[in-house]
Structure formats: structure tokens, C-alpha cells
Write an enzyme that holds these catalytic residues in place. Structure first.
Site, mmCIF file in Angstrom:
data_model
loop_
_atom_site.group_PDB
_atom_site.id
_atom_site.type_symbol
_atom_site.label_atom_id
_atom_site.label_comp_id
_atom_site.label_asym_id
_atom_site.label_seq_id
_atom_site.Cartn_x
_atom_site.Cartn_y
_atom_site.Cartn_z
ATOM 1 N N SER A 1 0.835 -1.192 0.000
ATOM 2 C CA SER A 1 0.000 0.000 0.000
ATOM 3 C C SER A 1 0.884 1.262 0.000
ATOM 4 O O SER A 1 1.649 1.452 -0.932
ATOM 5 C CB SER A 1 -0.978 -0.036 1.176
ATOM 6 N N ASP B 1 -10.033 -3.972 -5.370
ATOM 7 C CA ASP B 1 -9.420 -2.998 -4.466
ATOM 8 C C ASP B 1 -9.817 -1.583 -4.871
ATOM 9 O O ASP B 1 -9.427 -1.101 -5.933
ATOM 10 C CB ASP B 1 -7.900 -3.168 -4.536
ATOM 11 N N HIS C 1 -8.153 -4.786 -0.845
ATOM 12 C CA HIS C 1 -6.859 -4.164 -0.587
ATOM 13 C C HIS C 1 -5.900 -5.097 0.159
ATOM 14 O O HIS C 1 -4.694 -4.837 0.200
ATOM 15 C CB HIS C 1 -7.054 -2.862 0.185
#
Length: 330
Positions: free
Chosen positions: A187, A273, A308
Site C-alpha cells: 500500500s 481494491d 486491498h
């Protein structure tokens, strides 16, 4: 959420149409040169962890403008020579936490530097220890819009500079000039891995899981998931600042860093995501190594039914196997 972005076949060919800002290379060259004007290791203190297989030090290294950045330096007690170093960056809102939390890379035999994220650590995990001493004009809650009116004042200019200096710190701590250095993160951490991989030409490999901050202009058109919602909220108030804000984000767009990558890249994407939409991830992945003189190896793991979290522990095992293969060939 169902798959909402382009079909996978189109994603594999997708390219960003966002402009690369004038002066991109000069901006980052100035930033990194100024950071490197400071001695990199400021403090190194051994800590007792209760663990018998690793040794850990509490480190402060000089990041952007010489600011002290906290990190954990963890080394396997019975480490093989030249096994390599993994520099790890953290996800959004997370601090470095406690030294026994992240033992994957040291358990795999690598020396490990875990960089704290300046000013973060209050949203997830067990906290952080690095302040961001730079104040900014009005911004939305979070970090993305801090200093967004000027690339020179943007929060992520400081954080990316910290990420580059973390590589310098790991090399200084390791003391083996020819040992492989890998940059890694998920991320926000994946965004920093892409940035470090683009700005430090001699890293040995890049692990970028579901990377954030890629192709911001598209992300803002197709998602309002956090942290992108911070930019949406900011621009809903600062209605005349759209061009300026997008121009600043272009300077930290993962696509632009990716074009400058030289090392093998292992990435991942979740097709559901909304935080890091698939087309934004593929935009960076497909651009990886465009400016290199020769072809650069790259691989992406696609998780069609994941959000995610991507491949989670399954992906971690794939990273371990891939990295062993890459470093084994050096």
C-alpha cells in the site's frame, strides 16, 4: 465490492496518460542531494526483545533535511554472509510499532530495516516514534493533502526522501558494500518501494504490494476510498486548487518513479481494491523500467477476488520464493 475497473486483459495493456511534470528529475535530485548532505546514522542502540534468534537495534537515521527518522534494525543471530538486506516501508497511518512485530524478513535470513513513517502511527498497529517537524497550510485530515499546493512542501516529498535515506542507512548499518538491498512494502509502503526503486538505481529488487499513490488523476476519477477521499474533501472546499493539487501529486505518482526502475520488480494487485484501483497499479507496473537501457524483469500477482488485502499470507510466500530466486542469481 464487485470488480469495478477495466477487464484484466485491458489492465495488462493499460498505460497512464497523465503528464510527467517538467523538472521531475531535477526536483528529486535536489531533494535527495540535500538529504544526503547529512551523516546518515544518528543513533544506534541495542534493545532487549526477549528473542533468541535475532538481535535488534533502535536506530535514528537522517531523513529529509536531516530530520531524525526512527527504525528497527534486526539481524538474524546466525545470519549467512551476504544474504542481503530488506528495507521495509509501512502502510498508511501505521508506525513501526514494537520490534518483535515484523520478523518475517529476519526469520528468512535477511537483515531487516523497518522505517517509521514520519508523523504517522496513530491509526493502526502499536504506534510510531517519528515526528514530522514541518508545518503545512490548511489540509484535509490525513497526510495526502499536507502541503499539496506546492511539490516542494508536500508531505510525500519528505516521506519519499526518508525512504531513499533508509536505503543509505541500511547499507551503512550492514557494512557490506556489495550485499544486495531490497526495498519492500504494501500500500503506502508499496508506493515508497516504487519510489526508492526509481530513485536508487542500484537496489537489487523491489517488492511493491498493492501500491498506493499510482496514477492519482485516474484514482480520483474512479474511487473515493480513503486516503483518496482526503483529496476529494480538500478539493470540495478548495475548488480552484484542482490543477495545482494534481500537479503536486504528479511529482509523487508511482508511474513516474516506475519508469526509472532498474531492478527486478514483484508487484501485486487485488481486482476488487478500491483503495489502490487495479488500473492505477497496472499503470505503474506496465511503466516499470521504461527508461532503462535494457529490459527489466517484472512480475505481478493478480488476485481477482481480493480487495486491498491482496494475496495476504499467500502473497508473502510468493514474495519469499520470488526473492530467493532473484537474489540467488546475483
Amino acid at each position: 465490492m464487485a470488480q469495478f475497473d477495466l477487464p484484466l486483459e485491458a489492465l495488462r495493456e493499460y498505460r497512464s496518460d497523465s503528464p510527467e511534470p517538467d523538472g521531475f528529475d531535477a526536483h528529486w535530485a535536489r531533494t535527495i542531494a540535500a538529504a544526503r548532505a547529512h551523516d546518515v546514522i544518528l543513533e544506534r542502540r541495542p534493545v532487549e526483545t526477549g528473542l533468541s534468534a535475532v538481535d535488534t537495534w533502535d536506530v535514528r537515521f537522517a531523513g529529509f533535511d536531516g530530520h531524525p527518522i526512527a527504525a528497527w534494525w534486526t539481524v538474524p543471530r546466525h545470519r549467512r554472509a551476504h544474504r542481503g538486506v530488506v528495507v521495509e516501508y509501512l502502510g498508511y497511518g501505521r508506525g513501526r510499532g514494537l520490534p518483535h512485530e515484523r520478523l518475517l524478513w529476519s526469520a528468512a535470513g535477511y537483515a531487516h530495516l523497518l522505517m517509521d513513517s514520519r508523523g504517522q502511527g496513530g491509526q493502526h498497529g502499536n504506534g510510531g516514534d517519528t515526528v514530522d517537524p514541518v508545518g503545512t497550510p490548511p489540509s484535509a485530515t490525513g497526510f495526502v493533502t499536507r502541503g499539496i499546493a506546492d511539490p516542494a512542501e508536500h508531505y510525500y516529498r519528505r516521506l519519499v526522501a526518508d525512504a531513499v535515506r533508509a536505503v543509505d542507512a541500511a547499507r551503512a548499518l550492514n557494512g557490506e558494500a556489495d550485499a544486495p538491498v531490497v526495498v519492500s512494502g504494501n500500500s503506502q509502503g508499496g508506493a515508497l518501494a516504487l519510489a526508492a526503486g526509481g530513485l536508487v538505481p542500484d537496489v537489487s529488487a523491489v517488492l511493491a504490494g498493492v501500491p498506493f499513490l499510482c496514477h492519482p488523476r485516474r484514482a480520483l476519477m474512479i474511487t473515493e476510498a480513503s486516503p483518496w477521499s482526503e483529496v476529494v474533501n480538500y478539493l470540495s472546499v478548495h475548488r480552484d486548487a484542482v490543477d495545482v493539487a494534481l500537479g503536486t501529486l504528479d511529482f509523487v505518482d508511482g508511474v513516474n518513479f516506475a519508469r526509472r526502475g532498474r531492478a527486478p520488480l514483484h508487484a501485486s494487485v487485488g481486482l476488487r481494491d478500491t483503495v489502490c484501483p487495479p488500473s492505477t497499479v497496472f499503470a505503474a507496473f506496465n511503466a516499470w523500467g521504461e527508461h532503462a537501457e535494457a529490459a527489466v524483469d517484472r512480475e505481478i500477482e493478480v488476485y481477482p477476488f481480493n480487495h486491498h488485502e491482496g494475496g495476504d499470507a499467500v502473497h508473502t510466500r510468493r514474495q519469499l520464493d520470488w526473492l530467493a530466486g532473484v537474489l540467488g542469481g546475483l
